[in-house]
Design a protein around this motif. Sequence first.
Motif, short mmCIF file in Angstrom:
data_model
loop_
_atom_site.label_atom_id
_atom_site.label_comp_id
_atom_site.label_asym_id
_atom_site.label_seq_id
_atom_site.Cartn_x
_atom_site.Cartn_y
_atom_site.Cartn_z
N HIS A 170 0.88 -1.39 -0.08
CA HIS A 170 -0.10 0.09 -0.12
C HIS A 170 0.99 1.34 0.14
CE1 HIS A 170 -3.06 -2.80 1.05
NE2 HIS A 170 -3.82 -1.99 0.73
N ALA A 171 2.07 1.21 0.86
CA ALA A 171 2.98 2.31 0.96
C ALA A 171 3.38 2.87 -0.72
CB ALA A 171 3.79 2.01 1.56
N ARG A 172 3.87 1.73 -1.27
CA ARG A 172 4.60 1.87 -2.76
C ARG A 172 3.24 2.31 -3.86
NH1 ARG A 172 8.03 -3.72 -2.90
NH2 ARG A 172 9.80 -2.88 -1.53
N LEU A 173 2.16 1.95 -3.58
CA LEU A 173 1.02 2.22 -4.55
C LEU A 173 0.65 3.60 -4.06
CD1 LEU A 173 -1.13 1.52 -6.62
CD2 LEU A 173 -2.44 0.62 -4.76
N ARG A 227 19.48 -0.48 5.90
CA ARG A 227 18.49 -0.40 6.64
C ARG A 227 18.05 1.18 6.51
NH1 ARG A 227 15.79 -3.28 11.02
NH2 ARG A 227 14.96 -1.77 12.47
N TYR A 228 18.87 2.01 6.09
CA TYR A 228 18.59 3.52 5.72
C TYR A 228 17.56 3.40 4.73
CZ TYR A 228 19.18 8.10 4.34
OH TYR A 228 19.00 9.59 3.91
N MET A 229 17.64 2.61 3.64
CA MET A 229 16.86 2.82 2.53
C MET A 229 15.41 2.03 3.08
SD MET A 229 16.76 3.66 -0.70
CE MET A 229 18.59 3.69 -1.35
N GLN A 230 15.38 0.98 3.78
CA GLN A 230 14.36 0.62 4.40
C GLN A 230 13.33 1.37 4.87
OE1 GLN A 230 15.71 -3.02 6.19
NE2 GLN A 230 16.89 -3.86 4.35
N LEU A 231 13.88 2.00 5.96
CA LEU A 231 13.43 3.03 6.65
C LEU A 231 12.71 4.15 5.98
CD1 LEU A 231 12.50 3.83 9.74
CD2 LEU A 231 14.80 5.16 9.90
N ALA A 232 13.70 4.86 5.09
CA ALA A 232 13.27 5.90 4.17
C ALA A 232 12.02 5.61 3.35
CB ALA A 232 14.23 6.13 3.18
N GLU A 233 12.03 4.17 2.79
CA GLU A 233 10.91 3.65 2.02
C GLU A 233 9.42 3.56 2.97
OE1 GLU A 233 9.67 0.15 -1.11
OE2 GLU A 233 10.61 -0.28 0.53
N ILE A 234 9.73 3.08 3.87
CA ILE A 234 8.19 2.87 4.86
C ILE A 234 7.89 4.29 5.28
CG2 ILE A 234 9.44 2.25 7.17
CD1 ILE A 234 6.48 0.70 5.63
N GLN A 235 8.63 5.05 5.86
CA GLN A 235 8.38 6.41 6.28
C GLN A 235 7.71 7.29 5.26
OE1 GLN A 235 8.35 6.77 9.26
NE2 GLN A 235 10.04 6.92 10.58
N GLY A 277 6.30 6.11 2.46
CA GLY A 277 5.39 5.57 1.99
C GLY A 277 4.02 5.69 3.06
N ARG A 278 4.09 5.61 4.18
CA ARG A 278 3.33 6.10 5.29
C ARG A 278 2.61 7.47 5.15
NH1 ARG A 278 6.25 3.32 10.59
NH2 ARG A 278 5.54 1.30 10.28
N ALA A 318 2.85 8.95 2.19
CA ALA A 318 1.96 9.18 1.08
C ALA A 318 0.57 8.42 1.22
CB ALA A 318 2.92 8.36 -0.17
N MET A 319 0.38 7.63 1.88
CA MET A 319 -0.86 7.06 2.30
C MET A 319 -1.77 8.13 2.79
SD MET A 319 -0.37 3.06 3.41
CE MET A 319 1.07 3.08 4.51
N VAL A 320 -1.30 8.82 3.78
CA VAL A 320 -2.11 9.95 4.45
C VAL A 320 -2.31 10.98 3.27
CG1 VAL A 320 -2.07 11.63 6.02
CG2 VAL A 320 -1.00 9.36 6.74
N ALA A 321 -1.20 11.26 2.56
CA ALA A 321 -1.41 12.20 1.65
C ALA A 321 -2.51 12.05 0.48
CB ALA A 321 0.05 12.61 0.91
N ILE A 322 -2.63 10.86 -0.04
CA ILE A 322 -3.68 10.58 -1.02
C ILE A 322 -5.02 10.52 -0.45
CG2 ILE A 322 -3.34 7.91 -0.82
CD1 ILE A 322 -3.60 9.98 -4.11
N ILE A 323 -4.90 10.02 0.84
CA ILE A 323 -6.37 10.11 1.49
C ILE A 323 -6.79 11.55 1.37
CG2 ILE A 323 -7.80 9.75 3.49
CD1 ILE A 323 -5.99 7.27 4.03
N ALA A 324 -5.92 12.51 1.79
CA ALA A 324 -6.23 14.05 2.11
C ALA A 324 -6.47 14.43 0.69
CB ALA A 324 -5.02 14.58 2.54
#
Length: 224
Positions: A76-79, A173-181, A183-184, A186-192
């Motif tokens: 969902h984060a990537r989408l 680890r840095y890249m994984q954290l950047a992606e999930i942060q 992505g979260r 972006a999920m809020v943004a698209i709902i907004a």
Amino acid sequence: MKLSTVIALILAAQSAAFAPHNARVAQRTRSTQSFSSMDRNSVLDGSYPGDRGFDPLGFSNSKPALYQYRQAEIKHARLAMLAAVGWPVSEVLNPKIADYFHLSPTIDETGCAPSILNGTLNKINPLFWIVCVLAASWIESYGLSRIKTVDALPGDLGFDPLGLYPRDEAGQRYMQLAEIQNGRLAMVAIIAFVFQEYITDQGVVRATPIFFQPAVTAIRELAN
């Protein structure tokens, strides 16, 4: 809200997202301790990037459940990241592309992109949805086959054609954290985006034109 305030909030969010891992762990511990009435779920041990130990409803009550929820979250984060970019870009480019090919734009007179709440989804060619379903089915099938054959982190499909994924553990680890942060966020943004356009009947680009024009023009308008 003033632009300076918005910029300050964005910079603060980015600083938090890309903080060193040890600082993130300390912050996660403090965040968990702030909920004095909640005990940390033993499954949420910080092994996944972005784990804050926050699961008040107890969904992640086992390692397999945690894996499945993280897998779903990353999908969902990537989408959402794609949608958060594609939504305003479509509002900017769709009328220009439609005019170039002498077609009717799908963006209506309010500048809103088609969505369930906005309506106008009937303007979208059914062939587009067929292609989307086929593409999504293929990607999902590939992801499921990857999970069965490789003991990898959630979301790891072995797809990195540009070689951007670091080779060292700290960089990964840095890249994984950047992606999930991101992505979260972006999920809020698209709902907004959806509710903002539904409530105001005004497209995202029209509501915040300063973000979709040349920097020189934006600075000149702020100066005036």
